[in-house]
Design a protein around this motif. Structure first.
Motif, PDB file in Angstrom:
ATOM      1  N   GLU A  44      -9.801 -20.040  36.706  1.00 58.50           N
ATOM      2  CA  GLU A  44     -10.336 -18.728  37.056  1.00 58.50           C
ATOM      3  C   GLU A  44      -9.847 -18.244  38.409  1.00 58.50           C
ATOM      4  OE1 GLU A  44     -14.709 -16.557  37.484  1.00 58.50           O
ATOM      5  OE2 GLU A  44     -14.451 -18.276  36.159  1.00 58.50           O
ATOM      6  N   GLY A  77      -6.447 -11.697  32.773  1.00 56.71           N
ATOM      7  CA  GLY A  77      -7.341 -12.424  33.665  1.00 56.71           C
ATOM      8  C   GLY A  77      -7.324 -11.902  35.092  1.00 56.71           C
ATOM      9  N   LEU A  81     -11.485 -10.418  35.303  1.00 54.85           N
ATOM     10  CA  LEU A  81     -12.286 -11.319  36.131  1.00 54.85           C
ATOM     11  C   LEU A  81     -12.869 -10.609  37.350  1.00 54.85           C
ATOM     12  CD1 LEU A  81     -10.162 -14.586  35.923  1.00 54.85           C
ATOM     13  CD2 LEU A  81     -12.476 -14.245  35.037  1.00 54.85           C
ATOM     14  N   VAL A 131     -13.623 -18.609  30.940  1.00 54.49           N
ATOM     15  CA  VAL A 131     -12.824 -17.405  31.179  1.00 54.49           C
ATOM     16  C   VAL A 131     -12.910 -16.454  29.986  1.00 54.49           C
ATOM     17  CG1 VAL A 131     -10.486 -16.524  31.574  1.00 54.49           C
ATOM     18  CG2 VAL A 131     -11.276 -18.559  32.791  1.00 54.49           C
ATOM     19  N   ARG A 134     -15.934 -14.439  30.139  1.00 52.40           N
ATOM     20  CA  ARG A 134     -15.856 -13.376  31.149  1.00 52.40           C
ATOM     21  C   ARG A 134     -15.190 -12.130  30.559  1.00 52.40           C
ATOM     22  NH1 ARG A 134     -16.143 -14.829  36.582  1.00 52.40           N
ATOM     23  NH2 ARG A 134     -15.908 -12.598  36.942  1.00 52.40           N
TER      24      ARG A 134
END
Length: 259
Positions: A44, A77, A81, A131, A134
């Motif tokens: 992450e 990501g 995130l 992840v 998320r």
């Protein structure tokens, strides 16, 4: 000629972009500039680091020289995130620096889901469970219902880039749910542009993948509708970009352009 630009981390599945350019109208150019991706790790903190302002700003000048009419941060990501508001703040800064509308693949997924009229989606993620969840939370923040999440647990972008059509289809099937209107496959490190007809035929429903969504988002910002049936349901008609709508607690637009 419509020229749109992409900031793409590293060198993994960037060949999806010239493939899509061939399948789109001959007056469309997809220009890719590579940003720094130190090790391609899917932890992450490593993914978040890809989206820092300094790394994004480093690619702007080259895209400006190419005459791009919009820019998409082609990383999942390194966007979701940050959360819905954080992702918009990220691309707003990018748009201010570049002087053209900007968005990201993650934001583009939400716009693509709404363009299809899908209410429920399944998420087929290469990432770890944490992840992947998320990303699901990012979608839910906009009012999209996520019926299920499958996480493959891939540890880095190089592994994802090595997957063939069978592996991608296996991932999609593992995530699909009968009540899902569409299956979403984030991760711009996956090669998917050549597999969209096969994926949609096997699942019997629309499939949205990161490179496909990034291309549609960039063209949406440039006011350039495109038709390319071999790029899946998302490109299967000549509709104009959808009218502005608001979802969840965030703003339903990328900087410089309504959805």
């Amino acid at each position: 000629m419509t020229t749109v630009g992409f900031l793409y981390p590293g060198h993994f599945a960037e060949d999806d972009y010239p493939r899509m350019e061939i399948l789109l109208d001959s007056t469309i150019r997809l220009v890719v500039h590579h940003t720094e991706s130190p090790d391609g790790a899917y932890a992450e903190d490593a993914l978040r680091a890809l989206g820092t302002p300094g790394r994004l700003a480093a690619g702007i000048e080259e895209l400006q020289r190419s005459g791009v009419q919009s820019i998409v941060w082609a990383c999942d990501g390194g966007s979701f995130l940050y959360g819905w508001q954080g992702a918009h703040d990220q691309v707003a800064a990018l748009a201010r620096a570049a002087g053209v509308p900007a968005s990201s693949t993650s934001i583009g997924f939400v716009h693509a889901v709404r363009k299809l009229g899908a209410e429920r989606v399944a998420v087929a993620a290469t990432y770890s469970e944490a992840v992947a969840e998320r990303f699901a939370a990012f979608l839910r923040e906009t009012g999209v219902e996520v019926t299920g999440v499958h996480a493959a647990g891939v540890t880095d972008a190089a592994e994802a880039a090595s997957w063939d059509a069978d592996r991608v289809l296996e991932l999609a099937r593992a995530a699909d749910r009968p009540d899902a209107d569409a299956v979403l496959i984030p991760d711009t490190s996956l090669h998917t542009a050549a597999h969209l007809p096969e994926l949609e035929e096997a699942l019997g429903k629309p499939v949205l993948t990161a490179s496909q969504v990034a291309a549609r988002e960039a063209l949406r910002l440039a006011d350039r509708p495109a038709w390319a049936p071999r790029l899946g349901t998302l490109f299967a008609n000549r509709e104009q970009p959808p009218a502005p709508v608001s979802w969840g607690s965030g703003r339903a637009y990328a900087h410089g352009k309504k959805s």
